[in-house]
Scaffold this motif. Structure first.
Motif, PDB file in Angstrom:
ATOM      1  N   ARG A 270       0.826  -1.211   0.000  1.00  0.00           N
ATOM      2  CA  ARG A 270       0.000   0.000   0.000  1.00  0.00           C
ATOM      3  C   ARG A 270       0.865   1.267   0.000  1.00  0.00           C
ATOM      4  NH1 ARG A 270      -4.232  -1.841   4.692  1.00  0.00           N
ATOM      5  NH2 ARG A 270      -2.310  -2.744   5.514  1.00  0.00           N
ATOM      6  N   SER A 293      -3.440  -0.880  -2.106  1.00  0.00           N
ATOM      7  CA  SER A 293      -4.081   0.424  -2.270  1.00  0.00           C
ATOM      8  C   SER A 293      -3.062   1.526  -2.545  1.00  0.00           C
ATOM      9  CB  SER A 293      -4.900   0.782  -1.024  1.00  0.00           C
ATOM     10  OG  SER A 293      -4.045   1.024   0.074  1.00  0.00           O
ATOM     11  N   ASP A 318      -7.203  -5.490  -0.413  1.00  0.00           N
ATOM     12  CA  ASP A 318      -7.331  -4.035  -0.371  1.00  0.00           C
ATOM     13  C   ASP A 318      -6.727  -3.472  -1.652  1.00  0.00           C
ATOM     14  OD1 ASP A 318      -7.359  -1.354   0.057  1.00  0.00           O
ATOM     15  OD2 ASP A 318      -6.168  -1.364   1.885  1.00  0.00           O
ATOM     16  N   SER A 320      -7.966  -0.260  -2.916  1.00  0.00           N
ATOM     17  CA  SER A 320      -8.561   1.069  -3.021  1.00  0.00           C
ATOM     18  C   SER A 320      -7.591   2.033  -3.683  1.00  0.00           C
ATOM     19  CB  SER A 320      -8.937   1.581  -1.625  1.00  0.00           C
ATOM     20  OG  SER A 320      -7.792   1.701  -0.804  1.00  0.00           O
ATOM     21  N   CYS A 322      -6.809   2.535  -6.790  1.00  0.00           N
ATOM     22  CA  CYS A 322      -5.928   1.894  -7.770  1.00  0.00           C
ATOM     23  C   CYS A 322      -6.343   2.190  -9.212  1.00  0.00           C
ATOM     24  CB  CYS A 322      -5.896   0.383  -7.544  1.00  0.00           C
ATOM     25  SG  CYS A 322      -4.988  -0.108  -6.065  1.00  0.00           S
TER      26      CYS A 322
END
Length: 962
Positions: A270, A293, A318, A320, A322
């Motif tokens: 992330r 993410s 996860d 998010s 992207c």
């Protein structure tokens, strides 16, 4: 029988003796003494809020195994665990490690967050053969500690996160010491397994020697300033199970050799810029945790095929932020074989298509589903399968239709439900009351109608309720006030609620945020909740006075907004004592009297008292509120001068005093407000000249990091309920919840482009302007105003300003509106002004300007005749008066010549003629009134004529007889 009795008694005494020897009823005496010595050492922090020291007391508890932060072996009663994070004084800098030597069986030692710079005698801990866990996170060691760490051969987990051990990077020699750390596993010999090195500075890259730790199973380099491509060396760690490289600046493609890490169960990337090819998962059969993410995939998926190879065991995903830009049809293919998801976050991805109801139905063990800020449409119609979902966020989409009637039956375990910013309509289903564990409910900014359901009073765990911006009508149910005892935040703004506010609302002792603005509530305010922090009842029909007694009891009040009601009377003096108050808005009421001289609010940032009937002068107390950012007092009956005390408001950005009866000149101290961006002194009786020092004020020049008008939210942050723990502890996404501390969006009204408009939020960081119109200012416009290069609006109209328009105004490259009308300005319109390409409003009408209008240049071609009318000596388009050539028009010649030399010759000649005529008329008048002076004057004329007669006769004779 007697024999058995004696044998039993003897066995009992033997047991007592052995237990006393081994301290069966308590910890070992020497360890107990060592703990007390540790507590009484001068290094210990006696006021630590993280450790109840009362349990470390031999007088209160003999058994040290029950003391806080101490763990013992249940059989031997020896200490095996010490958790001492934040336990020592922050100013000592060092700690003697010998204090821990008495704990021979110690396995777990946590010394994190103690700000230590040295751990004296650390190598002596090598005597603790069973010490396998050492946490030194959050201290300030340098790499000199590494040789001592090399002696701790039993370590299995080492946490050096945030310790500054590298100061740029670990050297080859020092990191090799880590590679030599031989530790003893419970069954066999191995090397270091878990290594935390996060939040250090590895800006020079990952030290290659880390790749030699072949038995490493978990590695964390979170937040370590790493950049560039991810090193292929990580592929050498064949036994790696958990890898955390989040919060760095990696970029490029993930090395294909990651497919060789077949034991990998968790990978966290992330907050990087890494592209993940489909090859990532082709051989990774053990992956359970994938966090990507913030990595931008430019509309493409990192996985080009369904996640079949993961054998349906994926638990955490996860992705998010992207930029997936995919439809829910593709999403179905993407997650087709996943039935064991516990956590899924694919928010902020421009997903489109219908809401994926199948996703919840297929994954009955799903706990967290976050799809916010996409473009999903359709209805939420979940099947009858009861799920374990406890965190559900689909806010800021295009969900339509009614909520399903049995939503509370299908989702009974919900703790967090956010469906805000959609197009949901209809009434609320009564089944919502079945969500008995719900503590956060946000349905704001939809089209839900009807009355507020009384059944919601069954949600006794509810702490946050937001129904604002809907179509609810009627009153607030009385049952809410009786049962919602834990309610912290209640937002019902922008509905059609009516009636009186039930007094029981103010008995909710936990209530911190109450927003009831833009409704139709009537009556007086009554009581205000005593523990309230944010109270907003603006834009209603409230009357009577502001209750002074209740105001005096609000010790924690941060925000008070009562604007746009019908309150009358004075400002309560009890407001003077509110040192915690940051935002006060009493505008657009019928308040009167003087502003209290005691209103010295030290924390106040935004003060709005405009549109009332206040009189008297501006009190000095307000002008000593050093944190003040906005002061809006416009449209009252305030009088007196602008005080020099304004110079103390060094943080002031907005000063609005428009529409009062202020007089006198502008004090030079106003120029000390270096950060001001909006200044409105219009429609007063101010006089004198415009201070040239105005050119020293920023007016729109934003200082980096000072975006003071961004929505100021001091919100709580936390983690959802999903937590993945294998070797590294990896939590779910960070989310924001309950803005119940302070989150007020500032809004001010200012005249720009000849229109008055309301501006709020972040735009105020960029808006700048000066309005001095409708006063009695005289003198010339200072050339220094041209130094305000970032200003956007300038209004000096309706004054008595003279002289030319400064040519320095050409430097105002961001100016959008300039109004200099109805003054006494002279000279030409400077042609340099045509360089201002941003100008959309320009008005110089009703002055004494002359010359040709620069009409055909840049922005000036958009201005019509109204911008120039009332200037008799201006000519050329768009005016009807044409300009004459130099030979045809002496007036134009004189006008141009006068502009070149900085004076108006036409006005000069006119004034000379007027003066001559007035002088001659006065002389004749004197002769007419006084006969004696008239007689002397006539005799003087006769003498002069007699004297000149011979000369004139001779001259005439010569002309006639040449």
């Amino acid at each position: 029988m007697e024999y058995y009795y004696r044998l039993t008694l003897l066995s009992f005494w033997v047991f007592i003796i052995l237990c006393n020897h081994n301290k069966c009823f308590g910890c070992l005496e020497k360890e107990r003494i060592a703990l007390l010595e540790l507590k009484n050492s001068r290094e210990w922090d006696p006021i630590s809020s993280y450790d109840p020291l009362s349990t470390w007391d031999d007088k209160k508890e003999f058994d040290c195994c029950v003391w806080e932060r101490v763990g013992c072996n249940n059989t031997t009663r020896q200490v095996i665990q010490l958790t001492l994070y934040r336990a020592f004084r922050s100013d000592i800098g060092y700690l003697n490690a010998s204090l821990f030597l008495p704990f021979e069986e110690l396995q777990y030692l946590d010394l994190s967050d103690n700000r230590l710079t040295d751990l004296e005698g650390l190598d002596r801990l090598s005597k603790l053969k069973k010490l396998h866990f050492l946490d030194l996170e959050g201290n300030h060691f340098n790499n000199s500690i590494l040789p001592s760490l090399g002696t701790l051969t039993s370590l299995k987990t080492l946490n050096l996160s945030g310790t500054d051990i590298c100061k740029g990077s670990l050297t080859q020699g020092n990191i090799s010491l880590l590679a030599k750390l031989v530790i003893v596993d419970w069954k066999s010999s191995s090397k270091l397994k878990v290594l935390y090195l996060g939040y250090n500075n590895f800006s020079r890259g990952i030290p290659p020697s880390i790749f030699t730790l072949n038995s490493l199973q978990a590695l964390s380099l979170v937040g370590s300033y790493l950049n560039g491509p991810i090193s292929y060396g990580l592929c050498e760690l064949k036994n790696l199970r958990d890898l955390d490289l989040s919060k760095n600046e990696f970029e490029g493609i993930l090395p294909p050799c990651f497919n060789n890490l077949t034991s990998l169960k968790a990978v966290d990337l992330r907050g990087n810029q890494v592209y993940i090819p489909s090859s990532l998962i082709s051989n990774l059969k053990s992956l359970e945790f994938i966090a990507l993410s913030g990595n931008q995939f430019d509309g493409g998926l990192p996985f080009t095929s369904p996640l079949k190879s993961l054998s349906s065991q994926l638990k955490f995903l996860d992705m998010s932020n992207c930029n997936l830009n995919m439809s829910t049809t593709d999403l179905l293919k993407f997650l087709h074989n996943q039935y064991d998801l516990r956590y899924l976050d694919i928010s902020h991805n421009n997903l489109h298509g219908s809401f994926p109801n199948w996703l919840v139905e297929n994954n009955t063990r799903l706990e967290t589903l976050v799809l916010r800020n996409n473009s999903l449409s359709g209805n939420i119609q979940l099947g009858l399968v009861v799920t374990l979902l406890n965190y559900f966020d689909i806010s800021n989409n295009h969900i339509q239709g009614n909520l399903q009637t049995d939503i509370g039956v299908v989702l009974p375990q919900l703790l967090y439900l956010n469906l805000s910013k959609n197009s949901i309509e209809g009434t609320l289903p009564t089944s919502l009351a079945n969500m008995k564990y719900l503590n956060y409910l946000d349905l704001s900014k939809n089209s839900i109608e009807g009355t507020l359901p009384t059944s919601l009073s069954n949600l006794k765990e509810l702490d946050t309720l937001d129904f604002s911006n809907n179509r609810f009508f009627g009153g607030i149910p009385e049952s809410w006030f009786l049962n919602l005892k834990f309610l912290i935040s209640l937002k019902l703004s922008y509905n059609s609620l009516s009636g009186r506010i039930f007094p029981g609302l103010f008995n909710l002792t936990s209530l911190r945020v109450l927003r009831l603005s833009n409704n139709q509530f009537i009556g007086n305010l009554g009581r205000i909740p005593s523990n309230i922090w944010i109270f907003d009842i603006s834009q209603n029909q409230m009357t009577d006075r502001i209750p002074s007694i209740d105001i005096g009891k609000l010790d924690y009040l941060r925000t008070l907004i009562l604007r746009n009601n019908s309150f009358h009377g004075p400002i309560p003096l009890e407001l003077c004592n509110k040192s915690s108050l940051e935002f006060l808005d009493l505008s657009n009421n019928h308040l009167s009297g003087i502003i209290p001289s005691c209103l010295n609010l030290t924390s106040l940032k935004y003060l709005h008292l405009q549109e009332n009937k206040f009189s008297g002068s501006i009190p000095k107390a307000i002008l000593q509120s050093s944190n003040l950012i906005t002061l809006d007092l416009k449209h009252n009956n305030l009088s007196g001068n602008i005080s020099k005390w304004f110079g103390f408001l060094r943080n002031l950005r907005v000063l609005l005093l428009k529409g009062n009866r202020l007089s006198g000149s502008i004090p030079l101290q106003l120029c000390q407000l270096k950060n001001i961006s909006l200044l409105d002194l219009s429609h007063n009786n101010l006089s004198g000249s415009i201070p040239p020092c105005f050119g020293n004020i920023n007016f729109g020049k934003i200082v980096p990091g000072e975006d003071v008008f961004e929505k100021n939210a001091d919100v709580g942050t936390g983690y959802n309920h999903f937590e993945y723990t294998d070797l590294l502890q990896m939590t779910g996404m960070e989310y924001m919840y309950v803005d119940w501390i302070y989150s007020e969006e500032e809004e001010v009204e200012f005249m720009t482009k000849s229109m008055s408009g309301a501006y709020k939020g972040d735009i105020l960081n960029f808006l700048s302007g000066i309005d001095l119109s409708c006063n009695q200012f005289t003198g010339q416009i200072p050339n220094d105003i041209g130094a305000l290069t970032m200003i956007m609006a300038l209004n000096l109209s309706n004054n008595q300003l003279t002289g030319p328009i400064p040519r320095t105004f050409s430097k105002l490259k961001h100016l959008e509106s300039m109004d200099l009308s109805r003054n006494k300005l002279t000279g030409e319109i400077p042609s340099e002004l045509t360089d201002i390409n941003t100008l959309s409003v320009f008005n110089v009408s009703y002055n004494n300007l002359s010359g040709e209008v620069p009409y055909m240049k840049a922005q000036f071609s958009t201005f019509d005749e109204n911008s120039y009318k009332g200037n008799p000596f201006l000519c050329g388009p768009p005016l009807q008066k044409p300009c004459k050539t130099i030979t045809e028009s002496t007036t134009v010649t004189l006008a141009r010549w006068s502009a070149s030399y900085g004076m108006d010759l036409i006005s000069l000649f006119a004034s000379f003629a007027a003066s001559y005529i007035m002088t001659l008329a006065g002389f004749v008048l004197v002769l007419y009134i006084n006969p004696y002076w008239r007689h002397i004057w006539f005799n003087f004329i006769d003498t002069c004529l007699s004297f000149m007669f011979p000369f004139w006769s001779e001259a005439i004779y010569k002309v006639d007889n040449p």
